[in-house]
Design an enzyme around this catalytic site. Structure first.
Site, PDB file in Angstrom:
ATOM      1  N   GLU A  33       0.846  -1.210   0.000  1.00  0.00           N
ATOM      2  CA  GLU A  33       0.000   0.000   0.000  1.00  0.00           C
ATOM      3  C   GLU A  33       0.872   1.248   0.000  1.00  0.00           C
ATOM      4  O   GLU A  33       1.866   1.320   0.727  1.00  0.00           O
ATOM      5  CB  GLU A  33      -0.899  -0.029   1.247  1.00  0.00           C
ATOM      6  CG  GLU A  33      -2.291   0.453   0.993  1.00  0.00           C
ATOM      7  CD  GLU A  33      -3.078  -0.484   0.061  1.00  0.00           C
ATOM      8  OE1 GLU A  33      -3.219  -0.141  -1.129  1.00  0.00           O
ATOM      9  OE2 GLU A  33      -3.543  -1.531   0.532  1.00  0.00           O
ATOM     10  N   HIS A  34       0.493   2.200  -0.827  1.00  0.00           N
ATOM     11  CA  HIS A  34       1.231   3.461  -0.978  1.00  0.00           C
ATOM     12  C   HIS A  34       2.658   3.214  -1.459  1.00  0.00           C
ATOM     13  O   HIS A  34       3.567   3.974  -1.161  1.00  0.00           O
ATOM     14  CB  HIS A  34       1.212   4.281   0.327  1.00  0.00           C
ATOM     15  CG  HIS A  34      -0.165   4.754   0.670  1.00  0.00           C
ATOM     16  ND1 HIS A  34      -0.701   5.916   0.172  1.00  0.00           N
ATOM     17  CD2 HIS A  34      -1.151   4.167   1.405  1.00  0.00           C
ATOM     18  CE1 HIS A  34      -1.946   6.044   0.621  1.00  0.00           C
ATOM     19  NE2 HIS A  34      -2.249   4.990   1.356  1.00  0.00           N
ATOM     20  N   ASP A  53       2.951   2.277  -4.890  1.00  0.00           N
ATOM     21  CA  ASP A  53       2.959   2.413  -6.364  1.00  0.00           C
ATOM     22  C   ASP A  53       3.487   3.764  -6.838  1.00  0.00           C
ATOM     23  O   ASP A  53       4.192   3.821  -7.843  1.00  0.00           O
ATOM     24  CB  ASP A  53       1.587   2.062  -6.988  1.00  0.00           C
ATOM     25  CG  ASP A  53       0.431   2.962  -6.585  1.00  0.00           C
ATOM     26  OD1 ASP A  53       0.596   3.799  -5.674  1.00  0.00           O
ATOM     27  OD2 ASP A  53      -0.640   2.817  -7.203  1.00  0.00           O
ATOM     28  N   GLY A  66     -16.896   5.035  -2.372  1.00  0.00           N
ATOM     29  CA  GLY A  66     -16.378   5.443  -1.065  1.00  0.00           C
ATOM     30  C   GLY A  66     -15.910   4.265  -0.237  1.00  0.00           C
ATOM     31  O   GLY A  66     -15.700   4.383   0.962  1.00  0.00           O
ATOM     32  N   ALA A  67     -15.734   3.113  -0.882  1.00  0.00           N
ATOM     33  CA  ALA A  67     -15.303   1.919  -0.158  1.00  0.00           C
ATOM     34  C   ALA A  67     -13.798   1.718  -0.305  1.00  0.00           C
ATOM     35  O   ALA A  67     -13.216   0.859   0.345  1.00  0.00           O
ATOM     36  CB  ALA A  67     -16.050   0.691  -0.678  1.00  0.00           C
ATOM     37  N   SER A 117     -11.816   1.215  -5.548  1.00  0.00           N
ATOM     38  CA  SER A 117     -11.479   1.800  -6.846  1.00  0.00           C
ATOM     39  C   SER A 117     -12.602   1.806  -7.877  1.00  0.00           C
ATOM     40  O   SER A 117     -12.460   1.315  -8.996  1.00  0.00           O
ATOM     41  CB  SER A 117     -10.227   1.148  -7.422  1.00  0.00           C
ATOM     42  OG  SER A 117      -9.549   2.120  -8.167  1.00  0.00           O
ATOM     43  N   GLU A 176      -6.836  10.411 -14.601  1.00  0.00           N
ATOM     44  CA  GLU A 176      -7.154  10.691 -13.195  1.00  0.00           C
ATOM     45  C   GLU A 176      -6.184  11.712 -12.587  1.00  0.00           C
ATOM     46  O   GLU A 176      -6.588  12.621 -11.871  1.00  0.00           O
ATOM     47  CB  GLU A 176      -7.164   9.397 -12.372  1.00  0.00           C
ATOM     48  CG  GLU A 176      -7.643   9.649 -10.958  1.00  0.00           C
ATOM     49  CD  GLU A 176      -8.158   8.406 -10.247  1.00  0.00           C
ATOM     50  OE1 GLU A 176      -8.508   7.413 -10.925  1.00  0.00           O
ATOM     51  OE2 GLU A 176      -8.210   8.433  -9.006  1.00  0.00           O
ATOM     52  N   ASP A 179      -4.282   0.655  -9.455  1.00  0.00           N
ATOM     53  CA  ASP A 179      -5.710   0.360  -9.624  1.00  0.00           C
ATOM     54  C   ASP A 179      -6.060   0.133 -11.091  1.00  0.00           C
ATOM     55  O   ASP A 179      -6.802  -0.794 -11.436  1.00  0.00           O
ATOM     56  CB  ASP A 179      -6.556   1.500  -9.059  1.00  0.00           C
ATOM     57  CG  ASP A 179      -6.254   1.781  -7.596  1.00  0.00           C
ATOM     58  OD1 ASP A 179      -5.648   0.909  -6.951  1.00  0.00           O
ATOM     59  OD2 ASP A 179      -6.611   2.866  -7.113  1.00  0.00           O
TER      60      ASP A 179
HETATM   61  C1  GLA Z   1      -5.232   4.596  -4.195  1.00  0.00           C
HETATM   62  C2  GLA Z   1      -4.453   4.980  -5.449  1.00  0.00           C
HETATM   63  C3  GLA Z   1      -3.441   3.904  -5.782  1.00  0.00           C
HETATM   64  C4  GLA Z   1      -2.578   3.562  -4.579  1.00  0.00           C
HETATM   65  C5  GLA Z   1      -3.430   3.300  -3.333  1.00  0.00           C
HETATM   66  C6  GLA Z   1      -2.600   3.117  -2.089  1.00  0.00           C
HETATM   67  O1  GLA Z   1      -6.014   3.469  -4.443  1.00  0.00           O
HETATM   68  O2  GLA Z   1      -5.327   5.158  -6.543  1.00  0.00           O
HETATM   69  O3  GLA Z   1      -2.655   4.326  -6.880  1.00  0.00           O
HETATM   70  O4  GLA Z   1      -1.636   4.571  -4.339  1.00  0.00           O
HETATM   71  O5  GLA Z   1      -4.338   4.366  -3.106  1.00  0.00           O
HETATM   72  O6  GLA Z   1      -1.849   1.955  -2.163  1.00  0.00           O
END
Ligand code: GLA
Length: 353
Positions: free
Chosen positions: A28-29, A31, A113-114, A117, A151, A163
């Site tokens: 997570e975080h 990418d 909002g979940a 994506s 985006e 995503d």
């Molecule tokens: C969101 C972003 C992704 C990624 C995640 C965290 O979903 O769209 O690109 O950074 O947060 O892992």
């Protein structure tokens, strides 16, 4: 979908395409730091039907809102759902697509909002439909890249590529191990004899809020302080230098570096069928998101604790954070979920459906 389009616009759509939502197992975080991720598609779909429309305009209908909006193709973003669709049309045009005007009908069962994506599902479905309609020569990786460009460049949310990549290239029931620097990827089997469960905390997540943007700029500041192109260049061996950075850059960087390591260890665990080790890595990942990256919330931490107490091998916040869902690795969701739900009345089981 064709029927909805025809009813709205008295024409047959030129193309219809769909794309799924996702959950992230680990990574997570990472990418937007050129790191590793391990997401999987979820069986929620957004469907887009489109065809020619009035010159210079986009006219789009979102069934879930019962709303039709019309806007000029060269209009600035307005902060609504149409931005995502128009952003995709505009990047396709920048790539040479000849769009004079477009009509779009959208339907989706992806919860909003979940943090699973809904935005990438809408972008990938839109770009797939544009590709089919206009015969664009773009492959699935380019679809993902264009979605991300729409985006970050038009909608204004500076997301990474995870995503869109998993929505475009993922296979249901498998994990997509992706190196976001090279975009090399590999599909992996999920643990046998265990199931993933995705639970919405009941707290809506909004990524356009400042927290995500702030984390991203903290990572950039840390990379420049450590004179590396991205935090991906660092490893756990660099932790002494990392921890000498000022607060909170030190902890932000430690999260990214250890999270990249956890993805690699998680891939190895999946390959040898070690669900227990995979679960342990999920638990560590959650602690790192909570304590070092500060993207969790008390409600989410409590939900993770309850998930583990009732037998999950692992559980963690999934997605961008500040609300949204947890993902857990459990033996049998049917017996696990009622025990969790009893303690968290606001929580909802998102997957299995
Ligand atoms: C969101 C972003 C992704 C990624 C995640 C965290 O979903 O769209 O690109 O950074 O947060 O892992």
């Amino acid at each position: 979908m064709s029927a909805l389009f025809s009813e709205l616009f008295a024409a047959i759509p030129a193309a219809v395409a769909r794309a799924p939502a996702r959950a992230n197992l680990l990574g997570e975080h990472t990418d937007y730091n050129d790191g590793f991720v391990l997401p999987t598609p979820l069986p929620y779909l957004t469907t887009v039907a489109l065809g020619p429309g009035p010159a210079g305009m986009i006219e789009a209908h979102a069934a879930r809102f019962g709303e039709t909006k019309t806007r000029a193709l060269d209009a600035p973003p307005a902060g609504d759902w149409l931005d995502y669709v128009l952003g995709c049309v505009r990047v396709a045009m920048q790539e040479g697509a000849a769009v004079e005007g477009v009509r779009v009908a959208i339907d989706s069962d992806v919860p909003m909002g979940a943090g699973i994506s809904s935005s990438a599902a809408l972008e990938v479905a839109t770009l797939r439909a544009l590709r089919e309609w206009l015969g664009l020569e773009i492959d699935d990786v380019q679809v993902a890249k264009l979605g991300q460009r729409a985006e970050s460049g038009y909608v204004g949310m500076p997301c990474g590529i995870m995503d869109q990549m998993v929505s475009s290239l993922g296979t249901p029931g498998q994990a997509l191990f992706l190196d976001t620097r090279s975009l090399e990827y590999r599909l992996l089997a999920l643990p046998a004899n265990h199931a993933l469960a995705v639970v919405h905390s009941g707290v809506a997540h909004r990524l356009t809020d400042g927290g995500y943007r702030q984390r991203r700029s903290e990572c950039e500041a840390a990379a420049s302080a450590l004179t590396v192109k991205s935090l991906r260049e660092l490893d756990v061996a660099d932790l002494p230098a990392i921890m000498a950075l000022p607060e909170p850059l030190n902890r932000r960087t430690r999260h990214v570096v250890t999270e990249n390591r956890r993805v690699l260890d998680g891939v190895a665990a999946l390959e040898r069928g070690d669900a227990v080790e995979f679960g342990r890595l999920m638990v560590e990942s959650h602690a790192s998101q909570r304590d070092d990256y500060n993207v969790s919330l008390p409600e989410i931490d409590a939900l993770v604790e309850t998930a583990l107490k009732h037998g999950a091998l692992g559980a963690r916040l999934t997605g961008g954070g500040f609300g949204g869902c947890i993902i857990a690795l459990v033996e049998d969701p049917a017996s696990w979920w009622p025990a969790v739900a009893a303690e968290h009345p606001a929580a909802r089981l998102v997957y299995p459906r």
